[in-house]
Design a protein around this motif. Structure first.
Motif, PDB file in Angstrom:
ATOM      1  N   UNK A 245      33.008  -2.147   0.854  1.00  0.00           N
ATOM      2  CA  UNK A 245      32.971  -0.693   0.743  1.00  0.00           C
ATOM      3  C   UNK A 245      32.332  -0.176  -0.531  1.00  0.00           C
ATOM      4  N   UNK A 246      32.308  -0.979  -1.578  1.00  0.00           N
ATOM      5  CA  UNK A 246      31.862  -0.487  -2.875  1.00  0.00           C
ATOM      6  C   UNK A 246      30.749  -1.355  -3.444  1.00  0.00           C
ATOM      7  N   UNK A 247      29.880  -0.710  -4.189  1.00  0.00           N
ATOM      8  CA  UNK A 247      28.802  -1.427  -4.861  1.00  0.00           C
ATOM      9  C   UNK A 247      28.605  -0.852  -6.262  1.00  0.00           C
TER      10      UNK A 247
ATOM     11  N   UNK B 104      38.926   7.359   1.458  1.00  0.00           N
ATOM     12  CA  UNK B 104      39.502   8.516   2.118  1.00  0.00           C
ATOM     13  C   UNK B 104      38.531   9.261   3.007  1.00  0.00           C
ATOM     14  N   UNK B 105      37.556   8.555   3.555  1.00  0.00           N
ATOM     15  CA  UNK B 105      36.567   9.184   4.413  1.00  0.00           C
ATOM     16  C   UNK B 105      35.396   9.802   3.662  1.00  0.00           C
TER      17      UNK B 105
ATOM     18  N   UNK C 214      30.739  12.644 -11.155  1.00  0.00           N
ATOM     19  CA  UNK C 214      31.444  12.146  -9.977  1.00  0.00           C
ATOM     20  C   UNK C 214      31.085  13.051  -8.805  1.00  0.00           C
ATOM     21  N   UNK C 215      30.616  12.452  -7.727  1.00  0.00           N
ATOM     22  CA  UNK C 215      30.178  13.195  -6.548  1.00  0.00           C
ATOM     23  C   UNK C 215      30.883  12.650  -5.321  1.00  0.00           C
ATOM     24  N   UNK C 216      31.273  13.549  -4.437  1.00  0.00           N
ATOM     25  CA  UNK C 216      31.920  13.178  -3.176  1.00  0.00           C
ATOM     26  C   UNK C 216      31.197  13.868  -2.033  1.00  0.00           C
TER      27      UNK C 216
END
Length: 825
Positions: free
Chosen positions: A283-285, A344-345, A393-395
């Motif tokens: 899920x993460x990089x 969390x989507x 930080x961006x979502x």
């Protein structure tokens, strides 16, 4: 000084041999390989919706590949972009101190600092250099685009629309997003060598042939695998350039001769960039990049003639006069890292970045005349440094809410800390010596005094919300809102709405309305220095004069006394409306725009003092104020808000691609920009301040400054380009037409104005691919040796030092012929 005899040719031969050797094991390129004008259709600038393509955006975005950038003689990124994107202008000023070495670019005629520059979507730091002389962008401190080697780039995305609500301060004209290469294997190398080969009739010297400005650029990049699924791409570039000179004969010199230098500076720079990415789990990089450049440049000031400028001369040291040389050593550093993934989507991106730009100034072959025969001839003049630390930080998440398509919701935070510093030069570079009646400080570039030394910082935090989605079938809309708070001037709120309607797969209309802002830079708030300023002739046949001018913060004691006040942010409103049409291999975009800017920050014109003037007059009061300045000054200027402007324009880009088995592949492009910039309000000494001590109201933005804003870049520019490839052969042919620019002279009646004229510049490059994959290229920028109009003879000045306007959008050096050897593997 360095000698430039044959070492570039030897280096070019060595680099070419290395490229040929590397290519021995490289696979030959196929005849059907994409041309340099092909683009990666998916863009990330101006939208936070994944997968949006270049022709599907709600606002115009240009995409330029690294191959397209490099298919010409110049290897400077800003020059390459100015040819590829018609709304970008990049003049090549001379006799402008440090600006000769750190030159500004503009978008849609706005200020150089009104375009936001990103690297991989993250804010790039600006230059520490402040443009204080008579150039396009006077008073600005923009990003130094040439600190980033084009060999490190995969592509450049240029958003031609206001975007402060999406990205924050500076994005009034638009956004330039530099996308670095991402490769886990393969690589490339290139060596380019060229020189100006030109002939021109100068007003005084007559016909002159030039072979100068020799330039060598060697670059390479290589992709490395980080494990089974990561990448590390390393790029390096070295560039060495001799100076060019188009100065005219000096009729006041004895004997008459060319005593000045007017052209590109002598410079050497090297750069290295690394870009990496590596998955951490499913899920993460993690990702990151770093870059560093060192540049040493040497440009000329104006010649000092002991016969006509005795106050700036010491015959015991330089009996025949002297030409001061200004050295600028630049160190530019950037480092960024972050992680991105899903939680969390949401798609989450967290980053931290640092950038630093530092310049050291030196002056050579000059004097401090007030020290007489005891003066030094080489000086260290001080330093300026700017750095920034950025956390973001961006979502991002797409929601199904019953619309025709998903609603993409993005929000985030950006926190930034900036620092600006000035360091002092050695005493003789700024001091006034014991000899009365002589000019003080190092002639050509006065050093920073201890009273100029400072270290200032500020911080700001911004938050944004950005939504975009297809509301009903074929109609897509977006809205963005951004709030920012700065520690020095307070807060600001900006917004943007945009929409697009697709009538069918071939035709769409799009438009946007947005508000924007640009925070006053630390450089504009705190830069201070006393320097020698060149003043053009005030009357036909008159002399070029020099004045000791002090630049002061607007809220300093002197600044406030002259009408200054605390700087406030610039604000803007952008409107755009356009259409997109595509059918088969043809595409056409037409986008009209209007940009209204209020309270633009400018560097005022010179307010001159006179110690012998009558008591109570402006001239006497200014002289008394300036008596306290170390080293002395006879005139003053400062930064101030107060210029309003309205810009109306239109961008047109058309392209047609045609493939033929018999004659090859053709890519035809026509791109143009029409831009009408008008100053609608400008400040006086009483516009903002009630503290001014000047009894007579004076314009702080005189005719010369207004004309520079309105006519410093062409009001129109059109580019016709054809790319052709067939089997091992390739050709790029380009003709760019430039509208007139106007550089206002000193006389108020316009008699001393200098125009560049309407000009067409032809570039041509031919390529041949060897069986081992090596590409040999031969070409010429400005093939027909086109020059701008000459400075009127009556206003050429007493030294003949500048026969052309520095506002020329294509320079004034003439034809540049080059060869290139390159390979990919």
């Amino acid at each position: 000084m360095r000698q430039f005899t044959g070492h570039r040719a030897l280096l070019f031969a060595a680099a070419s041999t290395a490229v040929l050797t590397i290519a021995t094991g490289a696979a030959a390129q196929s005849a059907g390989a994409p041309s340099a004008s092909d683009v990666d259709e998916v863009v990330v600038t101006g939208t936070r919706v994944p997968g949006r393509t270049r022709l599907d955006t709600l606002v115009p975005v240009d995409v330029v590949t690294s191959e397209a950038l490099q298919q010409r003689g110049t290897t400077e990124l800003a020059s390459q972009l100015a040819v590829a994107v018609p709304s970008i202008a990049f003049p090549r000023p001379s006799l402008t101190d440090g600006t000769d070495s750190v030159r500004p670019a503009t978008l849609r005629g706005q200020g150089p600092d009104q375009t936001l520059v990103l690297v991989n979507g993250i804010r790039r730091h600006v230059s520490a250099q402040v443009n204080t002389n008579g150039t396009v962008g006077r008073g600005s401190a923009p990003v130094d685009l040439n600190a980033i080697p084009s060999s490190a780039l995969d592509r450049v995305e240029v958003l031609r629309d206001g975007a402060s609500a999406q990205y924050g301060s500076d994005a009034i004209a638009g956004v330039i997003n530099l996308r670095l290469r991402e490769a886990s294997s393969g690589g490339g190398a290139s060596a380019t060598y060229g020189s100006y080969l030109s002939s021109v009739n100068l007003p005084n010297a007559g016909k002159k042939d030039f072979t100068d400005g020799k330039q060598l650029t060697v670059s390479a990049w290589q992709g490395f695998a980080l494990g089974a699924d990561g990448f590390l791409t390393v790029s390096a570039e070295y560039r060495d350039r001799d100076y060019s000179n188009r100065a005219d004969l000096n009729p006041t010199a004895v004997p008459q001769r060319i005593t000045g230098r007017f052209g590109d500076p002598e410079s050497t720079d090297w750069s290295i960039y690394a870009n990496a990415g590596k998955p951490l789990n499913a899920s993460w990089s993690a990702y990151g990049w770093a870059g560093y450049q060192e540049r040493s440049a040497l440009s000329a000031a104006s010649y000092r003639n002991p016969l006509t400028q005795p106050t700036q001369s010491v015959p015991e040291i330089f009996p025949d006069g002297y030409l001061p040389l200004i050295g600028v050593d630049t160190q530019d550093l950037t480092a960024n890292g972050g992680v991105r993934g899903q939680a969390g989507g949401f798609d989450i991106d967290v980053s931290l970045g640092y950038g630093r730009n530092a310049l050291d100034y030196s002056v050579h072959d000059t004097i401090n005349a007030s020290y007489g025969a005891q003066s030094k001839t080489d000086f260290y003049a001080g330093s300026v440094t700017y750095d920034q630390l950025v956390f973001g930080i961006d979502a991002n998440r797409a929601y199904e809410v019953g619309l025709a398509g998903p609603l993409n919701v993005a929000f985030g935070l950006e926190a930034r800390r900036e620092t600006y510093e000035i360091g002092a030069g050695e005493p003789q570079s700024y001091d006034r010596g014991p000899v009365a009646g002589k000019g003080s400080a190092s002639q050509g570039y006065g050093g920073f005094a201890p009273s100029n030394v400072l270290s200032k910082n500020r911080s700001n935090v911004g938050v944004y919300l950005d939504v975009e989605g297809e509301l009903v079938e074929n109609f897509t809309a977006s809205a963005a809102l951004r709030y920012e708070n700065y520690s020095d001037f307070g807060d600001t709120l900006t917004g943007k709405v945009a929409g697009r309607y697709d009538f069918n797969p071939h035709l769409a209309v799009r438009g946007a309305v947005s508000t924007g802002f640009r925070a006053p830079s630390l450089q504009q708030q705190y830069f201070t220095q006393t320097s020698i300023t060149l003043v053009p002739p005030a009357t036909p046949g008159g002399p070029t004069t020099f004045t000791e001018s002090g630049t002061f913060p607007s809220n300093s004691v002197i600044g406030r006394a002259l009408g200054g006040t605390d700087l406030e942010p610039e604000t803007s409103v952008n409107y755009s409306l356009g259409t997109v049409w595509r059918y088969g291999g043809f595409e056409l975009t037409i986008d009209a725009y209007q940009i209204n800017v209020e309270d633009r920050i400018i560097l005022s014109g010179l307010l001159s003092g006179n110690r012998t003037a009558a008591a109570g007059t402006n001239a006497k009061i200014i002289a008394d104020l300036l008596d306290s300045v170390p080293g002395g000054a006879t005139s003053a200027r400062f930064f101030i808000n107060g210029v309003d402007s309205k810009t109306k324009g239109i961008d047109i880009v058309g392209r047609y691609r045609w493939n033929s088995a018999d004659v090859g592949r053709f890519d035809f492009t026509v791109a143009g920009n029409i831009n009408d910039f008008k100053v609608t309000r400008y400040p006086t000494t009483r516009t903002f301040s009630s503290t001014t001590v000047l009894p007579q109201e004076v314009d702080l933005f005189d005719r010369r400054e207004r004309v520079r804003f309105e006519r410093g870049v062409p009001q129109w520019k059109v580019n016709f380009q054809t790319d052709w490839s067939y089997e091992a052969f390739g050709v790029t042919a380009r003709t760019t037409f430039y509208g007139d620019t106007l550089n206002a002279g000193t006389p108020a009646d316009g008699s001393g104005d200098v125009r560049t004229g309407v000009r067409g510049v032809v570039d041509l490059e031919g390529r041949y691919t060897l069986s081992n994959g090596v590409v040999l290229a031969l070409g010429a920028d400005n093939l027909l040796d086109t020059y701008p109009k000459k400075t009127p003879a009556a206003f050429l000045g007493s030294t003949g030092g500048s026969p052309y306007s520095s506002f020329s959008p294509f320079g004034f050096n003439g034809r540049f012929v080059y060869g290139r050897v390159s390979v990919k593997w």
